[in-house]
Design a protein around this motif. Sequence first.
Motif, PDB file in Angstrom:
ATOM      1  N   ASN A 192     -35.445  -5.107 -21.551  1.00 36.14           N
ATOM      2  CA  ASN A 192     -35.433  -4.081 -20.501  1.00 36.14           C
ATOM      3  C   ASN A 192     -35.882  -4.642 -19.159  1.00 36.14           C
ATOM      4  O   ASN A 192     -36.513  -3.947 -18.369  1.00 36.14           O
ATOM      5  CB  ASN A 192     -36.342  -2.919 -20.914  1.00 36.14           C
ATOM      6  N   GLN A 193     -35.520  -5.892 -18.900  1.00 39.84           N
ATOM      7  CA  GLN A 193     -35.951  -6.537 -17.664  1.00 39.84           C
ATOM      8  C   GLN A 193     -35.622  -5.710 -16.431  1.00 39.84           C
ATOM      9  O   GLN A 193     -36.472  -5.521 -15.543  1.00 39.84           O
ATOM     10  CB  GLN A 193     -35.284  -7.915 -17.532  1.00 39.84           C
ATOM     11  N   ASP A 194     -34.398  -5.199 -16.358  1.00 40.41           N
ATOM     12  CA  ASP A 194     -33.992  -4.455 -15.163  1.00 40.41           C
ATOM     13  C   ASP A 194     -34.844  -3.201 -14.975  1.00 40.41           C
ATOM     14  O   ASP A 194     -35.200  -2.840 -13.846  1.00 40.41           O
ATOM     15  CB  ASP A 194     -32.516  -4.080 -15.249  1.00 40.41           C
ATOM     16  N   ARG A 195     -35.174  -2.531 -16.074  1.00 43.26           N
ATOM     17  CA  ARG A 195     -35.980  -1.309 -15.964  1.00 43.26           C
ATOM     18  C   ARG A 195     -37.407  -1.642 -15.539  1.00 43.26           C
ATOM     19  O   ARG A 195     -37.982  -0.941 -14.695  1.00 43.26           O
ATOM     20  CB  ARG A 195     -35.967  -0.549 -17.292  1.00 43.26           C
ATOM     21  N   TRP A 196     -37.983  -2.681 -16.105  1.00 44.74           N
ATOM     22  CA  TRP A 196     -39.343  -3.049 -15.714  1.00 44.74           C
ATOM     23  C   TRP A 196     -39.393  -3.517 -14.259  1.00 44.74           C
ATOM     24  O   TRP A 196     -40.356  -3.252 -13.539  1.00 44.74           O
ATOM     25  CB  TRP A 196     -39.907  -4.113 -16.650  1.00 44.74           C
ATOM     26  N   ASP A 197     -38.348  -4.222 -13.834  1.00 52.89           N
ATOM     27  CA  ASP A 197     -38.316  -4.624 -12.427  1.00 52.89           C
ATOM     28  C   ASP A 197     -38.219  -3.413 -11.509  1.00 52.89           C
ATOM     29  O   ASP A 197     -38.831  -3.386 -10.434  1.00 52.89           O
ATOM     30  CB  ASP A 197     -37.140  -5.570 -12.179  1.00 52.89           C
ATOM     31  N   ALA A 198     -37.461  -2.396 -11.917  1.00 60.90           N
ATOM     32  CA  ALA A 198     -37.363  -1.177 -11.113  1.00 60.90           C
ATOM     33  C   ALA A 198     -38.706  -0.466 -11.016  1.00 60.90           C
ATOM     34  O   ALA A 198     -38.995   0.215 -10.033  1.00 60.90           O
ATOM     35  CB  ALA A 198     -36.313  -0.236 -11.706  1.00 60.90           C
ATOM     36  N   ILE A 199     -39.546  -0.639 -12.031  1.00 59.63           N
ATOM     37  CA  ILE A 199     -40.878  -0.027 -12.026  1.00 59.63           C
ATOM     38  C   ILE A 199     -41.819  -0.780 -11.098  1.00 59.63           C
ATOM     39  O   ILE A 199     -42.615  -0.177 -10.365  1.00 59.63           O
ATOM     40  CB  ILE A 199     -41.438   0.006 -13.462  1.00 59.63           C
ATOM     41  N   ASN A 200     -41.725  -2.124 -11.087  1.00 61.64           N
ATOM     42  CA  ASN A 200     -42.721  -2.940 -10.390  1.00 61.64           C
ATOM     43  C   ASN A 200     -42.261  -3.543  -9.071  1.00 61.64           C
ATOM     44  O   ASN A 200     -43.079  -4.106  -8.334  1.00 61.64           O
ATOM     45  CB  ASN A 200     -43.172  -4.082 -11.317  1.00 61.64           C
ATOM     46  N   GLU A 201     -40.978  -3.426  -8.749  1.00 62.92           N
ATOM     47  CA  GLU A 201     -40.467  -4.142  -7.583  1.00 62.92           C
ATOM     48  C   GLU A 201     -41.028  -3.637  -6.258  1.00 62.92           C
ATOM     49  O   GLU A 201     -40.946  -4.344  -5.240  1.00 62.92           O
ATOM     50  CB  GLU A 201     -38.937  -4.069  -7.562  1.00 62.92           C
ATOM     51  N   GLY A 202     -41.631  -2.476  -6.250  1.00 64.61           N
ATOM     52  CA  GLY A 202     -42.232  -1.979  -5.024  1.00 64.61           C
ATOM     53  C   GLY A 202     -43.379  -2.839  -4.517  1.00 64.61           C
ATOM     54  O   GLY A 202     -43.776  -2.732  -3.348  1.00 64.61           O
ATOM     55  N   PHE A 203     -43.906  -3.711  -5.377  1.00 61.83           N
ATOM     56  CA  PHE A 203     -44.993  -4.611  -4.974  1.00 61.83           C
ATOM     57  C   PHE A 203     -44.488  -5.981  -4.529  1.00 61.83           C
ATOM     58  O   PHE A 203     -45.286  -6.814  -4.095  1.00 61.83           O
ATOM     59  CB  PHE A 203     -45.983  -4.782  -6.131  1.00 61.83           C
ATOM     60  N   ASP A 204     -43.180  -6.218  -4.624  1.00 62.61           N
ATOM     61  CA  ASP A 204     -42.666  -7.556  -4.343  1.00 62.61           C
ATOM     62  C   ASP A 204     -42.848  -7.966  -2.895  1.00 62.61           C
ATOM     63  O   ASP A 204     -43.297  -9.081  -2.603  1.00 62.61           O
ATOM     64  CB  ASP A 204     -41.185  -7.643  -4.723  1.00 62.61           C
ATOM     65  N   ASP A 205     -42.476  -7.098  -1.968  1.00 64.93           N
ATOM     66  CA  ASP A 205     -42.542  -7.475  -0.554  1.00 64.93           C
ATOM     67  C   ASP A 205     -43.971  -7.767  -0.115  1.00 64.93           C
ATOM     68  O   ASP A 205     -44.224  -8.752   0.593  1.00 64.93           O
ATOM     69  CB  ASP A 205     -41.945  -6.369   0.320  1.00 64.93           C
ATOM     70  N   VAL A 206     -44.913  -6.909  -0.529  1.00 68.24           N
ATOM     71  CA  VAL A 206     -46.291  -7.128  -0.107  1.00 68.24           C
ATOM     72  C   VAL A 206     -46.836  -8.419  -0.723  1.00 68.24           C
ATOM     73  O   VAL A 206     -47.580  -9.166  -0.076  1.00 68.24           O
ATOM     74  CB  VAL A 206     -47.177  -5.908  -0.461  1.00 68.24           C
ATOM     75  N   LEU A 207     -46.454  -8.716  -1.968  1.00 75.38           N
ATOM     76  CA  LEU A 207     -46.904  -9.948  -2.611  1.00 75.38           C
ATOM     77  C   LEU A 207     -46.314 -11.178  -1.924  1.00 75.38           C
ATOM     78  O   LEU A 207     -47.034 -12.131  -1.597  1.00 75.38           O
ATOM     79  CB  LEU A 207     -46.502  -9.934  -4.082  1.00 75.38           C
ATOM     80  N   LEU A 208     -45.012 -11.170  -1.694  1.00 80.35           N
ATOM     81  CA  LEU A 208     -44.361 -12.336  -1.103  1.00 80.35           C
ATOM     82  C   LEU A 208     -44.761 -12.531   0.355  1.00 80.35           C
ATOM     83  O   LEU A 208     -44.881 -13.669   0.823  1.00 80.35           O
ATOM     84  CB  LEU A 208     -42.854 -12.202  -1.240  1.00 80.35           C
ATOM     85  N   THR A 209     -44.986 -11.435   1.063  1.00 85.23           N
ATOM     86  CA  THR A 209     -45.471 -11.562   2.441  1.00 85.23           C
ATOM     87  C   THR A 209     -46.847 -12.210   2.461  1.00 85.23           C
ATOM     88  O   THR A 209     -47.120 -13.102   3.273  1.00 85.23           O
ATOM     89  CB  THR A 209     -45.516 -10.187   3.122  1.00 85.23           C
ATOM     90  N   ALA A 210     -47.723 -11.776   1.541  1.00 88.37           N
ATOM     91  CA  ALA A 210     -49.064 -12.358   1.479  1.00 88.37           C
ATOM     92  C   ALA A 210     -49.016 -13.824   1.067  1.00 88.37           C
ATOM     93  O   ALA A 210     -49.830 -14.631   1.531  1.00 88.37           O
ATOM     94  CB  ALA A 210     -49.920 -11.570   0.491  1.00 88.37           C
ATOM     95  N   ALA A 211     -48.067 -14.186   0.214  1.00 91.99           N
ATOM     96  CA  ALA A 211     -47.949 -15.578  -0.235  1.00 91.99           C
ATOM     97  C   ALA A 211     -47.464 -16.494   0.876  1.00 91.99           C
ATOM     98  O   ALA A 211     -47.722 -17.707   0.837  1.00 91.99           O
ATOM     99  CB  ALA A 211     -47.002 -15.654  -1.425  1.00 91.99           C
ATOM    100  N   ALA A 212     -46.771 -15.940   1.866  1.00 90.52           N
ATOM    101  CA  ALA A 212     -46.327 -16.703   3.047  1.00 90.52           C
ATOM    102  C   ALA A 212     -45.609 -17.987   2.651  1.00 90.52           C
ATOM    103  O   ALA A 212     -45.929 -19.079   3.120  1.00 90.52           O
ATOM    104  CB  ALA A 212     -47.519 -17.009   3.964  1.00 90.52           C
ATOM    105  N   ILE A 213     -44.613 -17.855   1.792  1.00 92.65           N
ATOM    106  CA  ILE A 213     -43.881 -19.013   1.286  1.00 92.65           C
ATOM    107  C   ILE A 213     -43.026 -19.620   2.397  1.00 92.65           C
ATOM    108  O   ILE A 213     -42.277 -18.923   3.076  1.00 92.65           O
ATOM    109  CB  ILE A 213     -42.986 -18.604   0.102  1.00 92.65           C
ATOM    110  N   LEU A 214     -43.126 -20.938   2.554  1.00 94.35           N
ATOM    111  CA  LEU A 214     -42.331 -21.675   3.530  1.00 94.35           C
ATOM    112  C   LEU A 214     -41.118 -22.301   2.843  1.00 94.35           C
ATOM    113  O   LEU A 214     -41.122 -22.503   1.621  1.00 94.35           O
ATOM    114  CB  LEU A 214     -43.187 -22.744   4.198  1.00 94.35           C
ATOM    115  N   PRO A 215     -40.079 -22.636   3.597  1.00 93.05           N
ATOM    116  CA  PRO A 215     -38.840 -23.119   2.980  1.00 93.05           C
ATOM    117  C   PRO A 215     -38.998 -24.328   2.064  1.00 93.05           C
ATOM    118  O   PRO A 215     -38.274 -24.452   1.073  1.00 93.05           O
ATOM    119  CB  PRO A 215     -37.953 -23.449   4.184  1.00 93.05           C
ATOM    120  N   ALA A 216     -39.929 -25.227   2.367  1.00 90.52           N
ATOM    121  CA  ALA A 216     -40.066 -26.445   1.571  1.00 90.52           C
ATOM    122  C   ALA A 216     -41.203 -26.371   0.558  1.00 90.52           C
ATOM    123  O   ALA A 216     -41.540 -27.380  -0.074  1.00 90.52           O
ATOM    124  CB  ALA A 216     -40.274 -27.648   2.493  1.00 90.52           C
ATOM    125  N   ASP A 217     -41.782 -25.205   0.356  1.00 90.09           N
ATOM    126  CA  ASP A 217     -42.940 -25.071  -0.526  1.00 90.09           C
ATOM    127  C   ASP A 217     -42.571 -25.246  -1.999  1.00 90.09           C
ATOM    128  O   ASP A 217     -41.456 -24.927  -2.436  1.00 90.09           O
ATOM    129  CB  ASP A 217     -43.592 -23.697  -0.347  1.00 90.09           C
TER     130      ASP A 217
END
Length: 280
Positions: free
Chosen positions: A24-49
């Motif tokens: 049920n990967q797609d369903r679990w992602d639909a439940i948790n994906e609302g946290f993705d942007d805030v997590l990735l923004t905080a991680a501040a990933i650079l192109p070569a990281d």
Amino acid sequence: MAHIVNTEQEQAWNGYEGTHWARNQDRWDAINEGFDDVLLTAAAILPADAVLDIGCGAGATTRLAARRAAEGSATGVDLSRPMLERARVTAHAEGIGNVTFEHGDAQVHPLAGRGFDVVLSRFGVMFFADPAAAFANIGSGLRPGGRAAFVVAADGEGNDWIQALVGLRGLLPMGGFGATGGPGMFSLADPDRVREVLTAGGFTGIGIERVEAYGRWGRDAEDATGFLMGSGPGRHLLSQVDPETGERARRELAGILRGYERDGAVRLRSVAWLATADHP
């Protein structure tokens, strides 16, 4: 063969729980994906990281990190073989070539000296048998000055799906379900505990922010009830009562969840802590 010390969680995530999440990967992602942007923004990933994703599960956040680190790489580590297999299949299907997945226990997995720039996790660091040892090992995989961003479950009182299940206490043996502290999903629900284990693991510059998001749990109340009762927590609760009581619990839960139906879906709020830190 991977060395595992967190055997209880290893058994759970390679049994029904891991199979359910992989299927049920797609369903679990639909439940948790609302946290993705805030997590990735905080991680501040650079192109070569080079990015490390702990408790990556079926790899949604690992793939997102790999896209941001288009000239670098992303490595996901998890205990669950079923979820890792799903992660590999999905990454291949999406044509993401700079991502790899490793089976291992983050507490003892060989991470030291691998020079990751960033480590992140979406709800994957709450299940360690020894959190201080796990975070120390994770930190050893970061280069000097590396950074970390984790999302961990906050209090059960702020999570709508927990409160919906707690509403069945007259039918199901809830016990301490949803309580903070102790091992499991809410082991890091106390922000002071988060600071404690990160500090013990050698992290500095720790910041903690309360965040929330709404996830899609189903098309309607009946669909969401079936999914929630088929998940690990729901299945565990139902296993402790007779079938008739279980059916009553299902009907009552559907009634509760109807109050959350809107815009063609059941949307439930989850609350979490966003923890950020540096590794000197």
